[in-house]
Design an enzyme around this catalytic site. Sequence first.
Site, PDB file in Angstrom:
ATOM      1  CB  SER A 176      60.489  27.409  -4.215  1.00 43.05           C
ATOM      2  OG  SER A 176      60.821  26.303  -5.006  1.00 43.05           O
ATOM      3  CG  ASP A 196      68.525  33.188  -2.094  1.00 36.32           C
ATOM      4  OD1 ASP A 196      69.180  33.276  -1.053  1.00 36.32           O
ATOM      5  OD2 ASP A 196      67.479  32.507  -2.178  1.00 36.32           O
ATOM      6  CG  ASP A 200      66.885  28.461   1.153  1.00 36.27           C
ATOM      7  OD1 ASP A 200      65.670  28.697   1.177  1.00 36.27           O
ATOM      8  OD2 ASP A 200      67.749  29.328   0.933  1.00 36.27           O
TER       9      ASP A 200
HETATM   10  N1  SPD Z   1      56.525  30.903   0.204  1.00 37.09           N
HETATM   11  C1  SPD Z   1      57.879  31.137  -0.156  1.00 37.09           C
HETATM   12  C2  SPD Z   1      58.855  30.270   0.561  1.00 37.09           C
HETATM   13  C3  SPD Z   1      60.228  30.466   0.045  1.00 37.09           C
HETATM   14  C4  SPD Z   1      61.256  29.805   0.860  1.00 37.09           C
HETATM   15  N2  SPD Z   1      62.568  29.804   0.286  1.00 37.09           N
HETATM   16  C5  SPD Z   1      63.054  31.043  -0.117  1.00 37.09           C
HETATM   17  C6  SPD Z   1      64.454  31.002  -0.593  1.00 37.09           C
HETATM   18  C7  SPD Z   1      65.278  31.986   0.109  1.00 37.09           C
HETATM   19  N3  SPD Z   1      66.638  31.643   0.087  1.00 37.09           N
END
Ligand code: SPD
Length: 285
Positions: free
Chosen positions: A163, A92, A161
């Site tokens: 998920s 993003d 960064d």
């Molecule tokens: N539980 C959701 C965790 C998400 C972490 N990363 C989000 C990406 C933002 N750049």
Amino acid sequence: MSSGSELWFEEILEKENGHTFKIKIDNLIERVDSKFQRIEVYETVPFGRMLVIDGVIMCTEWDEYAYHEMIAHVPMFTHRNPENVLVIGGGDGGTIREVLRHPEARRVDICEIDGEVVRLSKKHLPTMSSSFDDPRVRLYTEDGAKYMKEHPSTYDVIIVDSSDPIGPAVVLFSEGFYVDMKNALRDDGIIATQCESFFYHSDIVERITGYAKKHFAVPGYYYTVVPTYPSGIIGFCFASKKYHYKKDFRPERVSPMQGQLKYYTPEVHGAAFTLPAFIGNRIKL
Ligand code: SPD
């Protein structure tokens, strides 16, 4: 997603506990099923635009700064001269936006496995994705784990960064990946990685900080407050080959940037490593 004439997005947070989180939405802006995952961008009623991957909230325009400032500035301000930076994931663009605020950063590589995340973010989330055109940025649409193995002794700071540890991100939570990150760092390098909520995922926090303790001279864990994430908080694993997040931190370096930031301050930097008893006693850093 619809409830009468109203539209709601619902994230199933902790299935076993029967807990969900709902946000009222205006409309679904775009949905794409990429080779890796389902990517959605919504216009929400309370939180601006929102990026969702496989049903999990990645960020909203309203509170993303609390996450992106903390994942980026803690390692960047701890390192004495972070010239070469690698971001894994972060399609993003919010994390590179923060990294690029540092004048020391001469080269910022971003390795995002899914080019569709970058494309949709550039199209719909301009406040986060505006930095992809910065001349210091190189975008690699590749598997971060593979990329890491191929770049030994290259980076001053690596930021993951990612998920959550499902689907393509599972490998980013493995011990082998932490060893590969160590090898991809220069001798005084630092990593900061997305490391979940200590309320909901203390097992993951314990396991990942265990890798940091085993393989790095200075392990740490810190957290930030993000209302649209599960439990309202999210933590980061910090691991450094040399610099200590408190002893080597020079707060005066923050001053020129202070007016641009909404969450991070020198005081927040230190306080973020102070953990509640139940998790501090468990991970024993
Ligand atoms: N539980 C959701 C965790 C998400 C972490 N990363 C989000 C990406 C933002 N750049």
